[in-house]
Design an enzyme around this catalytic site. Sequence first.
Site, PDB file in Angstrom:
ATOM      1  N   THR A  28       0.811  -1.223   0.000  1.00  9.24           N
ATOM      2  CA  THR A  28       0.000   0.000   0.000  1.00  9.24           C
ATOM      3  C   THR A  28       0.837   1.261   0.000  1.00  9.24           C
ATOM      4  O   THR A  28       0.330   2.345  -0.314  1.00  9.24           O
ATOM      5  CB  THR A  28      -0.923   0.029   1.237  1.00  9.24           C
ATOM      6  OG1 THR A  28      -0.104   0.035   2.424  1.00  9.24           O
ATOM      7  CG2 THR A  28      -1.837  -1.188   1.255  1.00  9.24           C
ATOM      8  N   CYS A  32       1.919   2.768   9.463  1.00  8.82           N
ATOM      9  CA  CYS A  32       0.879   2.873  10.475  1.00  8.82           C
ATOM     10  C   CYS A  32       1.472   2.708  11.872  1.00  8.82           C
ATOM     11  O   CYS A  32       2.597   2.251  12.032  1.00  8.82           O
ATOM     12  CB  CYS A  32      -0.189   1.784  10.279  1.00  8.82           C
ATOM     13  SG  CYS A  32      -0.990   1.774   8.669  1.00  8.82           S
ATOM     14  N   CYS A  36      -3.135   0.113  14.519  1.00 11.31           N
ATOM     15  CA  CYS A  36      -4.042   0.598  13.463  1.00 11.31           C
ATOM     16  C   CYS A  36      -5.163  -0.414  13.216  1.00 11.31           C
ATOM     17  O   CYS A  36      -4.899  -1.578  12.894  1.00 11.31           O
ATOM     18  CB  CYS A  36      -3.262   0.831  12.180  1.00 11.31           C
ATOM     19  SG  CYS A  36      -4.302   1.408  10.812  1.00 11.31           S
ATOM     20  N   ARG A  61       4.136   6.888   3.197  1.00  8.45           N
ATOM     21  CA  ARG A  61       3.390   8.035   3.697  1.00  8.45           C
ATOM     22  C   ARG A  61       2.524   7.600   4.877  1.00  8.45           C
ATOM     23  O   ARG A  61       2.200   6.422   5.035  1.00  8.45           O
ATOM     24  CB  ARG A  61       2.520   8.665   2.608  1.00  8.45           C
ATOM     25  CG  ARG A  61       1.473   7.734   2.032  1.00  8.45           C
ATOM     26  CD  ARG A  61       0.544   8.467   1.084  1.00  8.45           C
ATOM     27  NE  ARG A  61      -0.404   7.569   0.446  1.00  8.45           N
ATOM     28  CZ  ARG A  61      -1.505   7.102   1.026  1.00  8.45           C
ATOM     29  NH1 ARG A  61      -1.783   7.456   2.278  1.00  8.45           N
ATOM     30  NH2 ARG A  61      -2.315   6.289   0.387  1.00  8.45           N
ATOM     31  N   CYS A  63      -0.491   6.802   7.354  1.00  9.78           N
ATOM     32  CA  CYS A  63      -1.865   6.320   7.242  1.00  9.78           C
ATOM     33  C   CYS A  63      -2.831   7.427   7.643  1.00  9.78           C
ATOM     34  O   CYS A  63      -2.639   8.095   8.664  1.00  9.78           O
ATOM     35  CB  CYS A  63      -2.041   5.103   8.141  1.00  9.78           C
ATOM     36  SG  CYS A  63      -3.740   4.493   8.244  1.00  9.78           S
ATOM     37  N   CYS A  66      -5.137   5.916  11.087  1.00 13.06           N
ATOM     38  CA  CYS A  66      -4.570   5.810  12.440  1.00 13.06           C
ATOM     39  C   CYS A  66      -3.644   6.965  12.791  1.00 13.06           C
ATOM     40  O   CYS A  66      -3.269   7.125  13.945  1.00 13.06           O
ATOM     41  CB  CYS A  66      -3.839   4.478  12.600  1.00 13.06           C
ATOM     42  SG  CYS A  66      -2.241   4.385  11.739  1.00 13.06           S
ATOM     43  N   ASP A 439      15.865  13.190  51.411  1.00  9.16           N
ATOM     44  CA  ASP A 439      14.567  13.811  51.673  1.00  9.16           C
ATOM     45  C   ASP A 439      14.038  13.328  53.020  1.00  9.16           C
ATOM     46  O   ASP A 439      13.959  12.112  53.275  1.00  9.16           O
ATOM     47  CB  ASP A 439      13.586  13.451  50.555  1.00  9.16           C
ATOM     48  CG  ASP A 439      12.242  14.131  50.742  1.00  9.16           C
ATOM     49  OD1 ASP A 439      12.105  15.288  50.330  1.00  9.16           O
ATOM     50  OD2 ASP A 439      11.328  13.484  51.310  1.00  9.16           O
TER      51      ASP A 439
END
Length: 474
Positions: A28, A32, A36, A61, A63, A66, A439
């Site tokens: 694709t 993601c 996702c 690139r 998604c 998501c 402390d």
Amino acid sequence: MDPVDCYRAVTARDARFDGVFYTAVRTTGIYCRPSCPAMTPHEANVSFYPSAAAAERAGYRACRRCRPDSTPGSPEWNARADVVARAVRLIGDGVVEREGVSGLAGRLGYSERQVNRLVTTELGAGPQAIARSNRARTARILLETTAMRAADVAFAAGYGSVRQFNDSIRESFGLTPRELRSRSRRTPHEGAGRIRLELAVRPPFHAASLLAWFAPRAIEGVEAVGERTYARVLNLPHGVAAVELEPHGDHVTADLELTDLRDLATAVHRCRRLLDLDADPVAIDEALSADPLLAGLVREVPGIRLPGQVDGFEMVLRAIVGQQVSVAGARTILGRVARSRGTEVDLELARRHGLTHAFATAESVAEAAPEEFAMPRGRAAAILAVAHAMAAGRLDLDPGADRETARNQLLAVRGIGPWTADYVRMRALGDPDVLLETDLVLRRVLAREGLDRARTDRWRPWRSYASLHLWRTA
């Protein structure tokens, strides 16, 4: 980054790994977050990357469903103290945008070549590529949440030209700026510099304990804590800003008003550090629950976060002033410092919460006389010594500072002891593994429970979170 483990997390849609690594699908061309809901890829078709910038560098690139660029950051970079982790924190704070890779290398004390090599080896992309990825994310936020012209968005996000801006948006999101804006379901703010966004969080997130910590320590005119909100004025590289933070179960709503939109990414990064939003609460709680004493405390307050800071100088002043006075007394003194040496602001969001000033900077305090502080001369001298050191660049309390070096530099200041230095290391530098053995309250708790060094060493590397739980018992 073992591929088998990564793929197992992807098939389980395990949100704990969001921001820890990114999944790219070759068929694709998108990458993601592991959780996702739209992704069920075959194992042979996926690759895993340690950063969004690395996935983009490989040609993928983001998604659109998501939105992997809006995940929490990897908890590894806040927990680690090595040069790569320090570089990542500084890049997130906008140092590369303001000073370039040479400025980043100078702060780290390494050559540009060495910094590029180290960062690329671990994150799959160099500092410039990571900054470019962050710049695209800032541009997307501005396109979706403001009515600014695209050319103004390009300038505010840090691009050198509109053409560079257009190419970067298409490369990162597969859309033009106009298309990205038209697809947004958000209603843009019309007010200048007003932005509302959601800061992602890894659950569980015990927001109530954070608000309970901030409320009694809030500096009048600088901070305000409501039943469900925290608001304050910020000093940022290009101007001042006001922010209102409202925690929810899986995110924090941030309402920002900026005098200069170039400060957006830095403001978001500092708000995330303030609320410790990139922590891995599951890992921390599991580790501390192995101790019978802490197990019950963790069940009471799951997902406790380490209260951070938005300004290292402000935090060291809080530590010095609070050494031997009550919380209320320290708050009064710090309020006077803010009014006398801070910057007066006139922002709508600030007025809504009764906020009037940004806290004083090191440069402004360095010009003060000791008598202005209405406190013992030794502590006033320590404040001025720290202010002069930070103004001159001899003391570094920025997110990428070397923690051990900063501690030693603080101890070299007359009037600053181990408690103050360790408290600053814990809160200003976000060190997750500080146990304040000097402390008074913690010493009483440790003595009461019969805890020795061998026992507390088992809490590593999360002793700062253990300290928070023990403080609560007192």
